[in-house]
Design a protein around this motif. Structure first.
Motif, short mmCIF file in Angstrom:
data_model
loop_
_atom_site.label_atom_id
_atom_site.label_comp_id
_atom_site.label_asym_id
_atom_site.label_seq_id
_atom_site.Cartn_x
_atom_site.Cartn_y
_atom_site.Cartn_z
N VAL A 287 0.93 -0.97 -0.05
CA VAL A 287 -0.03 0.37 0.04
C VAL A 287 1.32 1.20 -0.38
N VAL A 288 1.82 1.08 0.81
CA VAL A 288 2.42 3.23 0.98
C VAL A 288 3.35 3.09 -0.29
N THR A 289 3.94 1.26 -0.94
CA THR A 289 4.76 1.67 -1.68
C THR A 289 3.91 2.61 -2.66
N LEU B 75 10.89 6.17 1.38
CA LEU B 75 9.73 4.80 1.83
C LEU B 75 9.80 4.23 1.82
N THR B 76 10.99 3.48 2.45
CA THR B 76 11.11 2.29 3.48
C THR B 76 10.73 2.91 5.29
N PHE B 77 11.30 3.72 5.43
CA PHE B 77 10.59 4.62 6.74
C PHE B 77 9.34 4.47 7.09
N ALA B 78 9.13 5.09 5.65
CA ALA B 78 7.23 5.05 5.62
C ALA B 78 6.31 3.68 5.51
N TRP C 13 -7.76 -2.65 7.69
CA TRP C 13 -6.99 -2.30 7.67
C TRP C 13 -5.63 -1.81 6.90
N VAL C 14 -5.91 -2.34 5.46
CA VAL C 14 -5.26 -2.00 4.16
C VAL C 14 -6.17 0.10 3.73
N LEU C 15 -7.26 -0.07 4.19
CA LEU C 15 -7.39 1.36 3.72
C LEU C 15 -6.85 1.77 4.13
N PHE C 16 -6.89 1.63 6.11
CA PHE C 16 -6.56 2.74 6.73
C PHE C 16 -5.25 3.16 6.38
#
Length: 450
Positions: A50-52, A123-126, A146-149
């Motif tokens: 998700v964050v990537t 990115l890895t920190f996020a 959880w994915v949406l959050f």
């Protein structure tokens, strides 16, 4: 010109920090009950996905694009020049220089490396910041919720906070020091974890049923991976292979070892036993506390910070029982409290100013008292913002799609109810290697004489 040595160093550090999230999955997975281990680990791995995607599309730009109108710096959120990482490939990393409250971007000729590598490193920190939050809601959260959050929280909390502290925002301009993420990562995630624990409520049987870690070997494996990767986390945040990186590396080791030992002593004196969970938790507490200070303090100060973190966090994890919130895996007691200890202690013992042109020496040797005020302001501002926004996001998700699994699914186990899998096949295994759970067992092999 691109410095190949610095570029190689940053690529290695980026890989080390990314490894921390699978390490966290092992650490958290072992701490849960057996019926939730896969779900717990999946919450960390899905954060990577998700964050990537969010980071590439807009996250990096919001956090680190410092180009505002007239060349100024937007104090609240970054710009949109790097949406989709456009314009990043051919660019060189430029550090932020703060003088007299003014922020400018300036490339350091000796440490030039590609901006794309800097983006990957950040990115890895996020990713791991989002993954950290999941430990507070183990055993009871809907996976889709959880994915949406994760997506919403990264967008409205992490990206702005990273900009405030590291990307030229208002805390940067005030002069806060956070070398590798005590405020941006740990206080941010710890406050969010507390908010979500309150939104989802207590687990079924909390304080009535034993909820001990099901696999301490996984916990220790995860701790080792986190400890290893943290050298990239802290030393890599210098963004150059130089003396300060070496200082951060040594301080990381020192504080972690001291905190792990201090936690064991507390356990022995308080409970009569020094435990494997204690040494793992103490090590993580030390890693958290030294993170904001690792490049700013002498090793003797790292000993002090590690001692404070080991003792303070060992007692802080018990607050959930006194205050009545179910923080499943002690994210608040370790990451929020440990992050505050490190950030505030830095105001007393900082000896190596990161921001030029400002007197930020050790407070007891004549440093500015104002720096201590900033080191308190940062955790209060970031922690408060993260808590409020996380509570609001969690409540909206809970009222719409629902954030918590059903009572039946929770009792059965979230692994089965959500993923239709189990972490362990506990069927009887015969000498032939065929499990009885897969049908009739094959006949035992005949004895063969040598």
């Amino acid at each position: 010109m691109i410095d190949s040595g610095t570029t190689a160093w940053m690529l290695v550090c980026t890989a080390l920090v990314l490894l921390m999230t699978p390490g966290l999955a092992f650490f958290y997975g072992g701490m849960t009950r057996a019926k939730s281990v896969l779900n717990m680990m999946m919450m960390s791995f899905v954060a990577i996905i998700v964050v990537t995607v969010a980071w590439v599309l807009y996250g990096y730009s919001l956090a680190f694009d410092t180009a505002g109108e007239g060349g100024g710096i937007n104090q609240i959120i970054g710009g949109l020049d790097y949406v989709g990482l456009s314009g990043v490939f051919n660019a060189v990393y430029e550090g932020l220089i703060v003088e007299g409250g003014n922020v400018t971007a300036e490339a350091a000729a000796a440490d030039n490396f590609p901006l794309m590598v800097f983006s990957a490193f950040q990115l890895t920190f996020a990713i791991i910041t989002v993954a950290l939050i999941s430990g507070a809601i183990a055993d009871r959260a809907k996976f889709g919720a959880w994915v949406l959050f994760s997506l919403v929280w990264a967008t409205v909390v992490y990206f702005p906070v990273a900009h405030w502290v590291w990307g030229g925002g208002w805390l940067t301009q005030l002069g806060i020091e956070d070398f590798a993420g005590g405020t941006v990562v740990h206080i941010n995630a710890g406050a969010a974890a507390l908010a979500l624990a309150l939104v989802l409520g207590k687990r079924q049987g909390w304080r009535k049923e034993p909820m001990r870690p099901h696999n301490l070997t996984l916990v220790l494996l995860g701790t080792g991976l986190l400890w290893f990767g943290w050298f990239g986390f802290n030393a890599g945040s210098e963004l150059a292979p130089d003396q300060t990186a070496g200082l951060a590396f040594m301080n990381t080791q020192v504080a972690t070892a001291v905190a792990a030992g201090a936690w064991l002593v507390v356990e022995k004196l308080r409970d009569g036993h020094a435990t494997t969970l204690g040494v793992a938790s103490g090590a993580v507490a030390g890693l958290v506390a030294i993170t904001p200070a690792c490049g700013f303090v002498d090793p003797w100060a790292a000993v002090v910070i590690g001692l404070l973190a080991g003792v303070g966090c060992a007692y802080a994890v018990g607050l959930k029982y006194k205050l009545g919130f179910d923080d499943s895996l002690d994210v608040v007691g370790v990451h929020l409290v440990g992050g505050v200890i490190g950030a505030v202690a830095l105001g007393f013992v900082a000896a190596y100013p990161f921001l030029p042109g400002q007197n930020k020496g050790i407070l007891i040797e004549g440093g500015q008292i104002s720096q201590l005020g900033l080191q308190v302001l940062g955790p209060v501002a970031v922690g408060g913002y993260s808590f409020v926004m996380s509570w609001v996001i969690g409540k909206i998700i809970d009222k719409t799609m629902g954030f918590r699994i059903s009572e039946e699914a929770e009792v059965t186990g979230v692994d089965i109810s959500t993923h239709a899998e189990t972490g362990y096949d506990l069927g009887t295994v015969y000498a032939s290697g065929v499990s009885s759970s897969n049908g009739p067992a094959a006949p035992a092999p005949k004895k063969v004489d040598a």
